[in-house]
Design an enzyme around this catalytic site. Structure first.
Site, PDB file in Angstrom:
ATOM      1  N   HIS A  37       0.847  -1.185   0.000  1.00  0.00           N
ATOM      2  CA  HIS A  37       0.000   0.000   0.000  1.00  0.00           C
ATOM      3  C   HIS A  37       0.889   1.244   0.000  1.00  0.00           C
ATOM      4  O   HIS A  37       2.094   1.142   0.238  1.00  0.00           O
ATOM      5  CB  HIS A  37      -0.913   0.011   1.234  1.00  0.00           C
ATOM      6  N   HIS A 120       5.487   5.918  -1.249  1.00  0.00           N
ATOM      7  CA  HIS A 120       6.232   4.695  -1.554  1.00  0.00           C
ATOM      8  C   HIS A 120       5.434   3.462  -1.140  1.00  0.00           C
ATOM      9  O   HIS A 120       4.476   3.568  -0.382  1.00  0.00           O
ATOM     10  CB  HIS A 120       7.571   4.687  -0.805  1.00  0.00           C
TER      11      HIS A 120
END
Length: 190
Positions: A37, A120
């Site tokens: 995620h 990220h």
């Protein structure tokens, strides 16, 4: 109450592509692809009232679906590497959404996020990995063709007490688009 965070989910086909970069690094504990995620805002341990306020606020998001591109591997920790990640290009829609969420969370009374937003996907947590080993790994694993997907919803997720890296639980999802459909989705969840 479990630890909560707001995130963008990674589609299965993108997660599968990212798994090609797993392995070959000593001290790496690889994150399960289902747990990939992009964290937009860490919330921490919140009480039931605050969780309900967050749910209500997320139900009224007015952001629209947008493209996300993962284009390179990187690491956090410098001389003491602690994570390998796939970098998300910090496009305007992504950074605007994160900034809006930060403002909303502060209005609800949560403290400001102390860390700068670096979009990220964490691929591995590192322990006792040397900078030389990490540099060698990164040189052998470039993302040759970026992964692009459309973010269509924001997720409220929880994590259990662990060393980090999951398992994560989807608590609620909020479609991106005009606020009216989001309110409808909230009403249907009741």
């Amino acid at each position: 109450m479990p630890r909560l965070f707001i995130a963008l989910e990674i589609p299965a086909e993108v997660a599968t592509g990212l798994t090609l970069h797993r392995g070959g690094l000593s001290g790496a504990r690889w994150i399960e692809p289902a747990d990939y995620h992009i964290t937009l805002r860490f919330l921490g341990d919140v009480d039931r009232r605050m969780a309900n306020d967050i749910d209500y606020m997320l139900s009224d998001l007015t952001a629209y679906p947008f493209e996300v591109t993962l284009d390179a591997l990187g690491s956090f920790g410098g001389d003491k590497p602690r994570a390998v990640f796939a970098r998300a290009q910090p496009g305007k829609a992504l950074t605007d959404l994160q900034a809006d969420l930060e403002r909303q969370m502060r209005r609800l009374g949560l403290p400001a996020e102390a860390r700068k937003f670096v979009p990220h996907v964490t691929l591995a947590r590192l322990r006792d990995t040397t900078p030389v080993e990490l540099a060698h790994f990164l040189s052998l694993h470039p993302i040759v063709r970026p992964f692009t997907f459309t973010a269509r919803r924001v997720a409220l997720m929880s994590s259990r007490d662990s060393i980090g890296g999951g398992p994560y639980v989807l608590e609620a999802a909020y479609p991106l688009g005009p606020s009216y459909p989001n309110r409808l989705s909230r009403e249907m969840r009741r």
